[in-house]
Design an enzyme around this catalytic site. Structure first.
Site, PDB file in Angstrom:
ATOM      1  N   TYR A 173       0.830  -1.200   0.000  1.00  0.00           N
ATOM      2  CA  TYR A 173       0.000   0.000   0.000  1.00  0.00           C
ATOM      3  C   TYR A 173       0.866   1.252   0.000  1.00  0.00           C
ATOM      4  O   TYR A 173       1.694   1.449   0.895  1.00  0.00           O
ATOM      5  CB  TYR A 173      -0.940   0.021   1.199  1.00  0.00           C
ATOM      6  CG  TYR A 173      -2.071  -0.991   1.131  1.00  0.00           C
ATOM      7  CD1 TYR A 173      -2.380  -1.661  -0.052  1.00  0.00           C
ATOM      8  CD2 TYR A 173      -2.843  -1.274   2.253  1.00  0.00           C
ATOM      9  CE1 TYR A 173      -3.408  -2.581  -0.118  1.00  0.00           C
ATOM     10  CE2 TYR A 173      -3.888  -2.192   2.195  1.00  0.00           C
ATOM     11  CZ  TYR A 173      -4.163  -2.842   1.018  1.00  0.00           C
ATOM     12  OH  TYR A 173      -5.190  -3.753   0.970  1.00  0.00           O
ATOM     13  N   ARG A 193      -2.748 -12.768  -2.298  1.00  0.00           N
ATOM     14  CA  ARG A 193      -3.346 -13.481  -3.426  1.00  0.00           C
ATOM     15  C   ARG A 193      -2.626 -14.825  -3.596  1.00  0.00           C
ATOM     16  O   ARG A 193      -1.460 -14.955  -3.211  1.00  0.00           O
ATOM     17  CB  ARG A 193      -3.249 -12.675  -4.736  1.00  0.00           C
ATOM     18  CG  ARG A 193      -4.271 -11.548  -4.823  1.00  0.00           C
ATOM     19  CD  ARG A 193      -4.335 -10.954  -6.218  1.00  0.00           C
ATOM     20  NE  ARG A 193      -5.332  -9.886  -6.289  1.00  0.00           N
ATOM     21  CZ  ARG A 193      -6.617 -10.072  -6.521  1.00  0.00           C
ATOM     22  NH1 ARG A 193      -7.072 -11.296  -6.733  1.00  0.00           N
ATOM     23  NH2 ARG A 193      -7.447  -9.052  -6.568  1.00  0.00           N
ATOM     24  N   LEU A 241     -17.860   0.282   0.692  1.00  0.00           N
ATOM     25  CA  LEU A 241     -18.650   1.493   0.464  1.00  0.00           C
ATOM     26  C   LEU A 241     -18.851   1.788  -1.021  1.00  0.00           C
ATOM     27  O   LEU A 241     -19.352   2.853  -1.380  1.00  0.00           O
ATOM     28  CB  LEU A 241     -17.993   2.692   1.148  1.00  0.00           C
ATOM     29  CG  LEU A 241     -18.042   2.681   2.685  1.00  0.00           C
ATOM     30  CD1 LEU A 241     -17.199   3.820   3.262  1.00  0.00           C
ATOM     31  CD2 LEU A 241     -19.479   2.779   3.181  1.00  0.00           C
ATOM     32  N   GLY A 287     -12.278   2.244   3.748  1.00  0.00           N
ATOM     33  CA  GLY A 287     -11.029   2.726   3.193  1.00  0.00           C
ATOM     34  C   GLY A 287     -10.863   4.224   3.114  1.00  0.00           C
ATOM     35  O   GLY A 287      -9.808   4.706   2.703  1.00  0.00           O
ATOM     36  N   THR A 288     -11.856   4.999   3.515  1.00  0.00           N
ATOM     37  CA  THR A 288     -11.752   6.450   3.394  1.00  0.00           C
ATOM     38  C   THR A 288     -10.764   7.028   4.404  1.00  0.00           C
ATOM     39  O   THR A 288     -10.597   6.490   5.499  1.00  0.00           O
ATOM     40  CB  THR A 288     -13.135   7.095   3.599  1.00  0.00           C
ATOM     41  OG1 THR A 288     -13.002   8.525   3.486  1.00  0.00           O
ATOM     42  CG2 THR A 288     -13.709   6.753   4.965  1.00  0.00           C
TER      43      THR A 288
END
Length: 322
Positions: free
Chosen positions: A58, A130, A229, A284-285
């Site tokens: 990230y 993954r 969301l 995630g905001t």
């Protein structure tokens, strides 16, 4: 199989830290990004959130790095929260584009780097980001076993895996897989559509592996929903020219928010949490106000009627159920 406490539980919200740390470039993060992370963490805690979700990739490591600075600057914070991070995706190296790597050496290396950036001795949960077709499950299990024995990881989860893939891994592990993180929302509904489109031609439109929800629920594996969301599509951040289904769904979300005296965000998350599989949405905001708007989700899940839940689903899909 070794007894192990599940570190997160259904009916809770998770704060997703992918938005922290600035850009996805190699440019170093700045003080402003640390301040932004601190404000997001404070808002999440105020909303009752105690599980924080990371991944080594990230913002090219900057999400973990700014969070680590917040931890270092806030005495006692580490003891109040749970941390999870992911490994298994490499964004690209000389001569090789982005790829997956769950080799023993890579897992140990990447977890060590995450711990350094997070400025902590352990993570509560490590998620395998993954599947890696070139690494056998025995090698993955060996690396995980070493990390658990060293106390650097306290539990193992996965992300983007089917029930069959989890079972193959579980057969080699001494501890249970505790979580599976998947994209799940009112917009991304393949996880739900697959459960009702058996023996129906429309099932060909969805690639979600049927049986995965049932496998997780039957084995005590918490489903964590990223993208919960719908990236703001139904709560004010949609396109200027939405489809008829998108516009109708946004309108219905607003109506239900007013009826339940809550926010549109809480309606969307409550819709996920209403499902009996026990879905834990990932938020995630980075906007503190929007984080606060999610706090009411569990109450909305309890209050939402069957008619309201199905109404949202049918409106979002733009056609009646078969």
């Amino acid at each position: 199989m070794t007894e192990h406490n599940v570190p997160n539980s259904p009916q809770e919200l998770i704060y997703g830290c992918m938005g922290l740390g600035g850009s996805w470039s190699d440019e170093p993060h700045g003080t402003v990004h640390v301040d932004e992370a601190a404000a997001a963490v404070e808002a999440a805690l105020a909303a009752g959130i105690t599980l924080f979700d990371h991944a080594d990739i990230y913002r090219r490591g900057k999400s973990e790095a700014v969070f680590g600075e917040v931890l270092a600057a806030t005495p006692g914070l580490r003891e109040r929260i749970r941390l999870q991070t992911k490994c298994g995706i490499r964004l690209g190296e000389p001569g090789l584009a982005g790829h997956y790597d769950l080799s023993r050496e890579s897992i140990l290396e990447r977890v060590g780097a995450s711990l350094q950036r997070l400025q902590t001795d352990y993570v509560d949960v490590l998620l395998l980001h993954r599947p890696d077709p070139l690494t056998g499950v025995a090698e993955v299990a060996a690396a995980v076993g070493q990390l658990l024995a060293e106390g650097k990881v306290r539990a193992l989860g996965v992300s983007n895996m089917s029930g069959a893939q989890i079972q193959a891994l579980q057969d080699r592990l001494e501890v249970p897989v505790v979580a599976n993180q998947l994209e799940m929302s009112l917009l991304k509904r393949a996880w739900l559509e697959s459960t009702v489109l058996v023996n129906h031609a429309e099932s060909l439109d969805y690639s979600f592996p049927h049986g995965t929800l049932e496998y997780c629920a039957g084995n005590g594996i918490t489903l964590q929903a990223y993208g919960a969301l719908a990236r703001g599509l139904y709560t004010g951040a949609g396109p200027d020219d939405p489809t008829a289904a998108e516009a109708a769904t946004a309108e219905l979300v607003g109506e239900l928010a007013r009826e339940h005296n809550t926010s549109g965000e809480a309606v969307l998350l409550g819709w996920l949490m209403k499902h009996p599989a026990g879905i834990a949405p990932v938020i995630g905001t980075v906007n503190p106000a929007r984080i606060a708007a999610c706090a009411d989700a569990a109450r909305v899940a309890q209050a939402m009627t069957r008619a309201q839940w199905y109404g949202l689903w049918v409106t979002a899909r733009g056609s009646n159920l078969p």
